[in-house]
Write a protein that holds these residues in place. Sequence first.
Motif, PDB file in Angstrom:
ATOM      1  N   SER A 255      44.507  42.534  36.369  1.00  0.00           N
ATOM      2  CA  SER A 255      45.247  41.310  36.043  1.00  0.00           C
ATOM      3  C   SER A 255      45.049  40.929  34.583  1.00  0.00           C
ATOM      4  CB  SER A 255      44.816  40.161  36.957  1.00  0.00           C
ATOM      5  OG  SER A 255      43.433  39.883  36.815  1.00  0.00           O
ATOM      6  N   ALA A 256      43.853  41.177  34.046  1.00  0.00           N
ATOM      7  CA  ALA A 256      43.594  40.859  32.636  1.00  0.00           C
ATOM      8  C   ALA A 256      44.480  41.698  31.717  1.00  0.00           C
ATOM      9  CB  ALA A 256      42.123  41.091  32.320  1.00  0.00           C
TER      10      ALA A 256
ATOM     11  N   ASP B 294      39.093  34.974  27.517  1.00  0.00           N
ATOM     12  CA  ASP B 294      38.278  35.372  28.668  1.00  0.00           C
ATOM     13  C   ASP B 294      39.148  35.355  29.918  1.00  0.00           C
ATOM     14  OD1 ASP B 294      36.437  35.743  30.700  1.00  0.00           O
ATOM     15  OD2 ASP B 294      34.983  34.320  29.893  1.00  0.00           O
ATOM     16  N   TYR B 295      39.293  36.529  30.538  1.00  0.00           N
ATOM     17  CA  TYR B 295      40.069  36.656  31.766  1.00  0.00           C
ATOM     18  C   TYR B 295      39.137  36.847  32.969  1.00  0.00           C
ATOM     19  CZ  TYR B 295      44.070  37.509  28.628  1.00  0.00           C
ATOM     20  OH  TYR B 295      45.037  37.415  27.657  1.00  0.00           O
ATOM     21  N   ASN B 296      38.138  35.984  33.089  1.00  0.00           N
ATOM     22  CA  ASN B 296      37.259  35.973  34.254  1.00  0.00           C
ATOM     23  C   ASN B 296      36.518  37.301  34.441  1.00  0.00           C
ATOM     24  OD1 ASN B 296      36.038  34.876  36.555  1.00  0.00           O
ATOM     25  ND2 ASN B 296      37.619  35.681  37.917  1.00  0.00           N
TER      26      ASN B 296
ATOM     27  N   LYS C  65      37.269  40.453  28.720  1.00  0.00           N
ATOM     28  CA  LYS C  65      37.492  39.689  27.498  1.00  0.00           C
ATOM     29  C   LYS C  65      38.232  40.537  26.473  1.00  0.00           C
ATOM     30  CE  LYS C  65      33.398  36.782  28.105  1.00  0.00           C
ATOM     31  NZ  LYS C  65      32.207  36.178  27.472  1.00  0.00           N
TER      32      LYS C  65
ATOM     33  N   THR D 209      48.093  40.525  31.811  1.00  0.00           N
ATOM     34  CA  THR D 209      48.306  39.282  31.064  1.00  0.00           C
ATOM     35  C   THR D 209      48.229  39.523  29.566  1.00  0.00           C
ATOM     36  OG1 THR D 209      47.294  38.063  32.904  1.00  0.00           O
ATOM     37  CG2 THR D 209      47.559  36.889  30.827  1.00  0.00           C
ATOM     38  N   TYR D 210      47.243  40.305  29.144  1.00  0.00           N
ATOM     39  CA  TYR D 210      47.093  40.586  27.709  1.00  0.00           C
ATOM     40  C   TYR D 210      48.288  41.369  27.169  1.00  0.00           C
ATOM     41  CZ  TYR D 210      44.577  41.694  23.358  1.00  0.00           C
ATOM     42  OH  TYR D 210      44.181  41.805  22.038  1.00  0.00           O
TER      43      TYR D 210
ATOM     44  N   THR E 150      38.481  42.654  37.732  1.00  0.00           N
ATOM     45  CA  THR E 150      39.314  41.727  36.957  1.00  0.00           C
ATOM     46  C   THR E 150      40.203  42.431  35.941  1.00  0.00           C
ATOM     47  OG1 THR E 150      37.689  41.376  35.168  1.00  0.00           O
ATOM     48  CG2 THR E 150      37.482  39.994  37.141  1.00  0.00           C
TER      49      THR E 150
END
Length: 233
Positions: free
Chosen positions: A49-50, A24-26, A29, A53-54, A46
């Motif tokens: 940035s998610a 879960d990236y805020n 998902k 990161t993924y 979101t």
Amino acid sequence: MEVEKLNNPTWYSLTETHKDFGIDYNGTKFYCPSYCPFGGFIIPDTTQSAIDTYAMLTNNFYVVGDKPNFNSTVRLNKELVCNQMLLDKGIEIEICEHITELRTTKQMVDLFYLVNLVQPGYFKTKTAGLGSYYGIYKNEKLIAVTGERMKMNKYTEVSSVVTHPEHTGKGYAKQLLAYTSNKIIDEQKNPYLHVADTNIGAKLLYEKLGFRTRRKISFWNFVTNDNRKTTNR
């Protein structure tokens, strides 16, 4: 309404039945990439940035549903437009083949290689852990499979509808689809599936079995723009 959750199937699967398989990236998902390289979101702010990161975990993945915002660290490789098809009642056809629930280590290996032979790139090392998978063996060789992937409280996705190229046209997929879908209905859930809009033959098969197209839905395929090392979780 529950059916509206199908507009965002990955996010709701990772919120409900499959909550233990995701990151879960805020508000965005993703499945852990060793299970399934799919993500979804409800908060557009979101997604950038998610996705960044993924992308450190896998260099090729999909966001399902609305088109997300993203940065130049990734590249939108393609938009795969699918028909999302829903089944409302059981499939009444004769099952004349012996269907095996795939459970053993050898069966899992057979499953992995067959699906990646026919549909490379989607089926990961732990995908079979997301649900039940069923197959037909001939002469000790797995030649057709179907199983379950994304799961919500009320809906289960039928996936990996695969027949070995040397064994097509014999009704194996039809029987496996009926068997798998009826198992899902026995659990008081509704089966649904995604099929590429261009796959006319598959759509006709699903329609004959009672699936109806609910809507079109996009799978946005992203790849990384550099040679960074990635690690599957």
